[in-house]
Motif scaffolding. Structure first.
Motif, PDB file in Angstrom:
ATOM      1  N   GLU A 128       0.853  -1.187   0.000  1.00 11.03           N
ATOM      2  CA  GLU A 128       0.000   0.000   0.000  1.00 11.03           C
ATOM      3  C   GLU A 128       0.890   1.239   0.000  1.00 11.03           C
ATOM      4  O   GLU A 128       1.759   1.396   0.864  1.00 11.03           O
ATOM      5  CB  GLU A 128      -0.879  -0.017   1.250  1.00 11.03           C
ATOM      6  CG  GLU A 128      -2.025   0.967   1.221  1.00 11.03           C
ATOM      7  CD  GLU A 128      -2.944   0.782   2.422  1.00 11.03           C
ATOM      8  OE1 GLU A 128      -4.088   0.329   2.226  1.00 11.03           O
ATOM      9  OE2 GLU A 128      -2.498   1.064   3.551  1.00 11.03           O
ATOM     10  N   MET A 130       1.193   5.200   0.344  1.00 11.40           N
ATOM     11  CA  MET A 130       0.528   6.410   0.819  1.00 11.40           C
ATOM     12  C   MET A 130       0.810   7.567  -0.147  1.00 11.40           C
ATOM     13  O   MET A 130       1.948   7.748  -0.593  1.00 11.40           O
ATOM     14  CB  MET A 130       1.029   6.781   2.219  1.00 11.40           C
ATOM     15  CG  MET A 130       0.717   5.759   3.281  1.00 11.40           C
ATOM     16  SD  MET A 130       1.459   6.209   4.878  1.00 11.40           S
ATOM     17  CE  MET A 130       0.077   5.949   5.970  1.00 11.40           C
ATOM     18  N   SER A 422      -1.210  -0.745  -4.345  1.00 14.05           N
ATOM     19  CA  SER A 422      -2.416   0.088  -4.380  1.00 14.05           C
ATOM     20  C   SER A 422      -2.116   1.411  -3.684  1.00 14.05           C
ATOM     21  O   SER A 422      -1.351   1.454  -2.722  1.00 14.05           O
ATOM     22  CB  SER A 422      -3.579  -0.615  -3.688  1.00 14.05           C
ATOM     23  OG  SER A 422      -3.261  -0.906  -2.333  1.00 14.05           O
ATOM     24  N   GLU A 423      -2.702   2.486  -4.183  1.00 14.94           N
ATOM     25  CA  GLU A 423      -2.463   3.802  -3.602  1.00 14.94           C
ATOM     26  C   GLU A 423      -3.527   4.136  -2.564  1.00 14.94           C
ATOM     27  O   GLU A 423      -4.697   3.803  -2.723  1.00 14.94           O
ATOM     28  CB  GLU A 423      -2.444   4.874  -4.694  1.00 14.94           C
ATOM     29  CG  GLU A 423      -1.261   4.739  -5.647  1.00 14.94           C
ATOM     30  CD  GLU A 423      -1.117   5.954  -6.545  1.00 14.94           C
ATOM     31  OE1 GLU A 423      -2.009   6.837  -6.509  1.00 14.94           O
ATOM     32  OE2 GLU A 423      -0.108   6.030  -7.271  1.00 14.94           O
ATOM     33  N   LYS A 424      -3.072   4.808  -1.502  1.00 16.93           N
ATOM     34  CA  LYS A 424      -3.979   5.195  -0.428  1.00 16.93           C
ATOM     35  C   LYS A 424      -3.747   6.668  -0.097  1.00 16.93           C
ATOM     36  O   LYS A 424      -2.750   7.015   0.523  1.00 16.93           O
ATOM     37  CB  LYS A 424      -3.719   4.340   0.819  1.00 16.93           C
ATOM     38  CG  LYS A 424      -4.597   4.713   2.011  1.00 16.93           C
ATOM     39  CD  LYS A 424      -4.220   3.913   3.245  1.00 16.93           C
ATOM     40  CE  LYS A 424      -5.073   4.319   4.452  1.00 16.93           C
ATOM     41  NZ  LYS A 424      -4.660   3.598   5.683  1.00 16.93           N
ATOM     42  N   VAL A 426      -3.682   9.914   1.898  1.00 19.24           N
ATOM     43  CA  VAL A 426      -3.678  10.186   3.330  1.00 19.24           C
ATOM     44  C   VAL A 426      -3.307  11.652   3.554  1.00 19.24           C
ATOM     45  O   VAL A 426      -2.871  12.347   2.637  1.00 19.24           O
ATOM     46  CB  VAL A 426      -2.684   9.284   4.089  1.00 19.24           C
ATOM     47  CG1 VAL A 426      -3.043   7.827   3.944  1.00 19.24           C
ATOM     48  CG2 VAL A 426      -1.254   9.536   3.603  1.00 19.24           C
TER      49      VAL A 426
END
Length: 442
Positions: A128, A130, A422-424, A426
């Motif tokens: 993941e 950020m 996957s991009e998250k 924040v």
């Protein structure tokens, strides 16, 4: 030549190598025969020196070379045939210390072999990433910081405070005698900048324009000028002006001070810099995710000496972090704890795994990348860049220290490309918290 296995326990290996006297004599004769055409000796034409005389003159020297070459050759052939890769330089010693000419040469070789590294399916790894956008608030905060750094000073009434600038004339003396370089006129000194001798600036807090003050200080023992080091000194100061700091205006003029065309261009540069910093921080967090995933996926035996060495380094480093005033290394042996050993095992395991992944992917550190790394390090030694370059060039261990993190990052990037990322989105605060958690775990 005979090679006999004497130890095969886990990753520990031991072998006895015997070079017979006849084999050694044969190799000596080969080397002398090879050199004979070029040898000149009084009483003989070039290349016509008798073998018996050559052997008497050069035999001992050639024997040592032949012995070393034979043992090195036997070791190389062993590693080629066995497929073993030593974790550290093999330990080699003669076991018949009373050896004399005509005896067989008996050598013992011991080492720890690198383990077989299991295959890793990088495509099965889920990570993941950020992502943080550089918001207007963060850009404005950076602008204000730049404005404060580009501060001006304006004359003020009243006494000086920490952070103010005082314009002074001063003359320094030791034992009543003025010394060279100890005087100046109209010198702008920012109080609290620590640009003068310790204790100097503090004594000018509270002065006003027109004041005269004797500042009494002691030169540090390690001061550059030996004739002043450790001496008590008096600086007769005349205060010409007292000025207060005034932050620069956030406008096009500020932008031009920092090399931008206008304020909008400066904001764009700040936004790019912030997003680059966020990206680097996010990469560090994702790298930790990757290392944790690899550590969970793969287990294998570890060379004990590598783990022991790493644990001692960790214990030593943490000791000095906990005792910052202890700059020496006379603190005795620091025994690694179970926690140090566990961390060492993780580092060694991941180091070997990343090295294997990089080797299989044929990842290499280019000359340009090494040059850039050396240049970055050299900047820490202003005026001595050339000496640093020469030091690195002549020091394989230093080159390895510079090369290792570059290689590791290239392997990590390679695995990032294969993994499912996957991009998250924040906030800046969430990213900062994640980075702080990383640092607390190290």
């Amino acid at each position: 030549m005979q090679v006999t296995e004497t130890l095969n326990e886990g990753l520990k290996r031991g072998y006895s190598i015997t070079l017979t006297a006849a084999e050694l004599d044969e190799k000596v004769n080969e080397k002398l025969t090879e050199a004979q055409p070029e040898v000149q000796m009084k009483g003989f034409r070039k290349g016509k020196v008798p073998m018996a005389l050559l052997k008497k003159q050069f035999g001992q020297q050639v024997m040592g070379e032949a012995m070393q070459e034979a043992i090195d050759g036997a070791m190389s052939k062993h590693f080629e045939d066995s497929g073993d890769r030593p974790a550290l330089q093999p330990q080699v010693k003669m076991t018949n210390e009373a050896w004399k000419e005509g005896d067989d040469v008996e050598v013992e070789m011991t080492y720890e072999a690198l383990p077989e590294i299991p295959e890793v399916d990088a495509k099965s790894i889920k990570l993941e990433k950020m992502t943080v956008a550089a918001e207007d608030e963060a850009v404005d905060e950076a602008l204000q910081s730049l404005a404060a750094s580009a501060q001006n000073f304006e004359a003020k009434d009243g006494a000086s405070e920490d952070g103010d600038q005082v314009v002074i004339d001063f003359k320094g003396s030791v034992d009543g005698e003025e010394f060279e370089g100890g005087a100046a006129e109209d010198y702008p000194l920012v109080l609290g900048s620590n640009s003068f001798i310790p204790g100097f600036e503090e004594q000018l807090v509270g002065v006003k324009a027109g004041d005269e003050k004797n500042v009494e200080v002691k030169f540090p023992e390690e001061y550059g000028a030996e004739h002043l080091a450790g001496k008590d000194a008096v600086f007769a100061c005349t205060v010409k002006e007292v000025k207060a700091p005034v932050a620069a205006e956030v406008d096009d003029e500020l932008a031009k001070k920092y090399g931008a065309e206008d304020l909008d261009a400066l904001k764009g540069q700040i936004r790019e810099r912030l997003e680059s910093e966020y990206g680097q921080a996010a990469r560090a967090v994702m790298k930790r995710q990757l290392l944790d995933a690899l550590d969970d996926m793969v287990k294998f035996d570890l060379p004990p000496t590598l783990v022991e060495t790493e644990a001692k380094q960790i214990a030593h480093q943490l000791y000095h972090e906990d005792h910052p005033d202890d700059h020496g290394h006379d603190h005795g042996e620091i025994e690694p704890t179970d926690e140090h050993n566990t961390l060492a095992e993780r580092r060694v395991r991941l180091g070997l795994l990343l090295a294997e992944l990089g080797q299989k992917a044929e990842i290499q550190v280019t000359d340009a990348e090494m040059t850039q790394a050396v240049m970055q390090q050299a900047r820490q030694y202003p005026g001595q860049e050339r000496q640093f370059f020469e030091f690195v060039q002549n020091n394989p261990q230093m080159r390895q220290q510079l090369q290792a993190p570059i290689f590791e990052d290239k392997v990590v990037d390679y695995v990032f490309e294969l993994a499912e990322v996957s991009e998250k989105p924040v906030s800046k605060e969430e990213l900062q918290k994640a980075v702080e958690e990383l640092e607390s775990e190290d």
